[in-house]
Design a protein around this motif. Structure first.
Motif, PDB file in Angstrom:
ATOM      1  N   GLY A  35     -12.482  12.085 -33.507  1.00  0.00           N
ATOM      2  CA  GLY A  35     -13.203  10.826 -33.629  1.00  0.00           C
ATOM      3  C   GLY A  35     -12.185   9.710 -33.806  1.00  0.00           C
ATOM      4  O   GLY A  35     -11.160   9.905 -34.464  1.00  0.00           O
ATOM      5  N   VAL A  36     -12.458   8.556 -33.203  1.00  0.00           N
ATOM      6  CA  VAL A  36     -11.519   7.434 -33.300  1.00  0.00           C
ATOM      7  C   VAL A  36     -12.312   6.158 -33.541  1.00  0.00           C
ATOM      8  O   VAL A  36     -13.404   5.982 -32.995  1.00  0.00           O
ATOM      9  CB  VAL A  36     -10.687   7.281 -32.004  1.00  0.00           C
ATOM     10  CG1 VAL A  36      -9.623   6.195 -32.164  1.00  0.00           C
ATOM     11  CG2 VAL A  36     -10.023   8.596 -31.623  1.00  0.00           C
ATOM     12  N   VAL A  37     -11.752   5.259 -34.368  1.00  0.00           N
ATOM     13  CA  VAL A  37     -12.421   3.989 -34.646  1.00  0.00           C
ATOM     14  C   VAL A  37     -11.365   2.939 -34.923  1.00  0.00           C
ATOM     15  O   VAL A  37     -10.225   3.280 -35.274  1.00  0.00           O
ATOM     16  CB  VAL A  37     -13.389   4.156 -35.845  1.00  0.00           C
ATOM     17  CG1 VAL A  37     -12.665   4.104 -37.178  1.00  0.00           C
ATOM     18  CG2 VAL A  37     -14.511   3.147 -35.812  1.00  0.00           C
ATOM     19  N   GLY A 273     -14.897  10.512 -29.420  1.00  0.00           N
ATOM     20  CA  GLY A 273     -14.645   9.138 -29.844  1.00  0.00           C
ATOM     21  C   GLY A 273     -14.316   8.206 -28.701  1.00  0.00           C
ATOM     22  O   GLY A 273     -13.661   8.591 -27.728  1.00  0.00           O
ATOM     23  N   ALA A 274     -14.801   6.952 -28.836  1.00  0.00           N
ATOM     24  CA  ALA A 274     -14.497   5.899 -27.866  1.00  0.00           C
ATOM     25  C   ALA A 274     -14.488   4.585 -28.625  1.00  0.00           C
ATOM     26  O   ALA A 274     -15.284   4.403 -29.548  1.00  0.00           O
ATOM     27  CB  ALA A 274     -15.540   5.870 -26.762  1.00  0.00           C
ATOM     28  N   VAL A 275     -13.591   3.695 -28.239  1.00  0.00           N
ATOM     29  CA  VAL A 275     -13.482   2.403 -28.935  1.00  0.00           C
ATOM     30  C   VAL A 275     -13.698   1.270 -27.926  1.00  0.00           C
ATOM     31  O   VAL A 275     -12.834   1.027 -27.077  1.00  0.00           O
ATOM     32  CB  VAL A 275     -12.099   2.256 -29.608  1.00  0.00           C
ATOM     33  CG1 VAL A 275     -11.967   0.884 -30.259  1.00  0.00           C
ATOM     34  CG2 VAL A 275     -11.886   3.361 -30.637  1.00  0.00           C
ATOM     35  N   PRO A 276     -14.867   0.602 -27.997  1.00  0.00           N
ATOM     36  CA  PRO A 276     -15.086  -0.551 -27.114  1.00  0.00           C
ATOM     37  C   PRO A 276     -14.215  -1.721 -27.560  1.00  0.00           C
ATOM     38  O   PRO A 276     -14.074  -1.959 -28.762  1.00  0.00           O
ATOM     39  CB  PRO A 276     -16.574  -0.873 -27.311  1.00  0.00           C
ATOM     40  CG  PRO A 276     -16.965  -0.262 -28.603  1.00  0.00           C
ATOM     41  CD  PRO A 276     -16.008   0.857 -28.895  1.00  0.00           C
ATOM     42  N   GLU A 277     -13.619  -2.414 -26.590  1.00  0.00           N
ATOM     43  CA  GLU A 277     -12.713  -3.519 -26.906  1.00  0.00           C
ATOM     44  C   GLU A 277     -13.346  -4.842 -26.486  1.00  0.00           C
ATOM     45  O   GLU A 277     -14.248  -4.864 -25.648  1.00  0.00           O
ATOM     46  CB  GLU A 277     -11.374  -3.329 -26.169  1.00  0.00           C
ATOM     47  CG  GLU A 277     -10.670  -2.018 -26.482  1.00  0.00           C
ATOM     48  CD  GLU A 277      -9.978  -2.014 -27.843  1.00  0.00           C
ATOM     49  OE1 GLU A 277     -10.168  -2.961 -28.626  1.00  0.00           O
ATOM     50  OE2 GLU A 277      -9.251  -1.046 -28.121  1.00  0.00           O
ATOM     51  N   GLU A 278     -12.812  -5.932 -27.032  1.00  0.00           N
ATOM     52  CA  GLU A 278     -13.393  -7.251 -26.735  1.00  0.00           C
ATOM     53  C   GLU A 278     -13.190  -7.686 -25.287  1.00  0.00           C
ATOM     54  O   GLU A 278     -13.910  -8.542 -24.781  1.00  0.00           O
ATOM     55  CB  GLU A 278     -12.819  -8.307 -27.682  1.00  0.00           C
ATOM     56  CG  GLU A 278     -13.568  -8.301 -29.003  1.00  0.00           C
ATOM     57  CD  GLU A 278     -12.869  -9.067 -30.100  1.00  0.00           C
ATOM     58  OE1 GLU A 278     -11.914  -9.810 -29.793  1.00  0.00           O
ATOM     59  OE2 GLU A 278     -13.283  -8.909 -31.256  1.00  0.00           O
ATOM     60  N   ASP A 279     -12.232  -7.077 -24.590  1.00  0.00           N
ATOM     61  CA  ASP A 279     -11.986  -7.495 -23.197  1.00  0.00           C
ATOM     62  C   ASP A 279     -12.891  -6.772 -22.200  1.00  0.00           C
ATOM     63  O   ASP A 279     -12.686  -6.861 -20.988  1.00  0.00           O
ATOM     64  CB  ASP A 279     -10.515  -7.256 -22.833  1.00  0.00           C
ATOM     65  CG  ASP A 279     -10.153  -5.768 -22.839  1.00  0.00           C
ATOM     66  OD1 ASP A 279     -11.011  -4.920 -23.147  1.00  0.00           O
ATOM     67  OD2 ASP A 279      -8.984  -5.449 -22.529  1.00  0.00           O
ATOM     68  N   GLY A 280     -13.900  -6.061 -22.682  1.00  0.00           N
ATOM     69  CA  GLY A 280     -14.848  -5.421 -21.764  1.00  0.00           C
ATOM     70  C   GLY A 280     -14.426  -4.027 -21.321  1.00  0.00           C
ATOM     71  O   GLY A 280     -15.082  -3.410 -20.485  1.00  0.00           O
TER      72      GLY A 280
END
Ligand code: BMA
Length: 315
Positions: A35-37, A273-280
């Protein structure tokens, strides 16, 4: 197994694998299914390792860019040694997912024991101390992922019961307090003669997009040489996640790199785990062959479009 004629939705990080057992300062046979955050400006990874007795523990690694991780000297979570958790974790703790919600992080993981596999819930605010909350399923069930927002006042989760009777499918449940779960419904079934025909299960905790909750799940296909684990995507309605807006017909990632095709369990890519970023974009993390950790990047909108424009039946 290169797919030459289809666009690559997930760009693999050039220096994969990003973490192996050689990076771990204590005895560990594998490093996988993490898991990643993002916690402040750091990425926290809670990864699974087989110890040398074959049972699993969870380690912690940190990074400033989401790719170069440094492992902490001590494991983060090992089977509980007292109380009710010790009865259900004696064979190991596995495949932890992290959900950021209401200023804290919920941790869900598989707890193995002589009574089968249950799911446990723990919480942390800082990844320094961790508090076990409850065992939130009976046996046998894996892959609990909690949505990062309450919906209509309730917590929502996806999970995957084991069954000899029906195909191994993705279910949804709700809870007022994180401890008691109900209103369960089956949402996504394996599709016969399809890349996920043997079983499907939640992968990373779903994350919010303008079009819906995006869920990265795993699908399994049985071959004469064993099972192949791939990743797919599904989109759930924001206000009513039990409404599946689309399940992409094709996979987004399959085992291709040497450390995905060979290892402890060959032909496995498995994400927690998945980390959405501000750049889309979204950073997707997966275990390769139950042996190493890998990462890649995808454009969120492309995954959403895949769910909507080229979908198969959910169930
Ligand atoms: C599943 C789980 C995962 C593992 C996968 C492939 O059943 O045990 O932890 O990555 O099999 O071995």
């Amino acid at each position: 197994m290169k797919t030459k004629h289809e666009p690559r939705l997930v760009q693999r990080y050039k220096k994969n694998p990003i973490l192996t057992r050689d990076d771990v300062p204590y005895p560990a046979g594998t490093v996988h299914n993490a898991g990643v955050v993002k916690h402040g400006d750091r990425y926290i990874m809670l990864f699974r390792s087989h110890t040398h007795n074959g049972r699993s523990i969870i380690g912690k690694a940190e990074s400033s860019d989401g790719f170069a991780f440094k492992v902490h000297p001590e494991p983060f979570l090992v089977p509980a040694s007292s109380g009710v958790f010790s009865d259900y974790e004696e064979f190991g703790v596995e495949d932890l997912r992290i959900t950021p919600i209401e200023g804290e992080y919920l941790l869900t993981y598989s707890a193995y024991s002589r009574h089968g596999v249950r799911n446990a819930l723990a919480r942390t605010r800082d990844f320094e101390t961790v508090e076990r909350v409850a065992l939130i399923t009976q046996a046998d069930l894996r892959n609990v992922v909690i949505f990062p927002q309450k919906i209509d006042g309730r917590y929502v989760r996806l999970d995957r019961p084991h069954s000899e009777i029906t195909p191994w499918s993705i279910w949804i449940s709700y809870s007022p307090d994180l401890v008691h779960w109900g209103d369960s419904r089956m949402l996504i079934k394996p599709e016969p003669y399809h890349w996920d025909e043997m079983k499907v299960g939640p992968g990373a905790p779903p994350f919010q997009t303008a079009a819906g909750w995006l869920s990265i799940y795993h699908g399994v296909f049985e071959t004469m040489a064993g099972a192949v684990y791939r990743l797919g995507v599904a989109l759930h309605d924001l206000a009513d996640p039990a409404r599946v807006l689309g399940v992409a017909d094709r996979w987004i990632l399959q085992p291709e790199d040497p450390w995905e095709v060979t290892g402890y369990v060959p032909n496995v890519v498995f994400s927690c785990g998945a980390v959405p970023e501000e750049d889309g974009t979204v950073k997707i993390y997966w275990g390769g062959a139950d042996t190493v950790m890998c990462a890649g990047t995808a454009v969120i909108d492309e995954l959403v479009q895949l769910c909507l424009a080229d979908s198969r039946e959910a169930c």
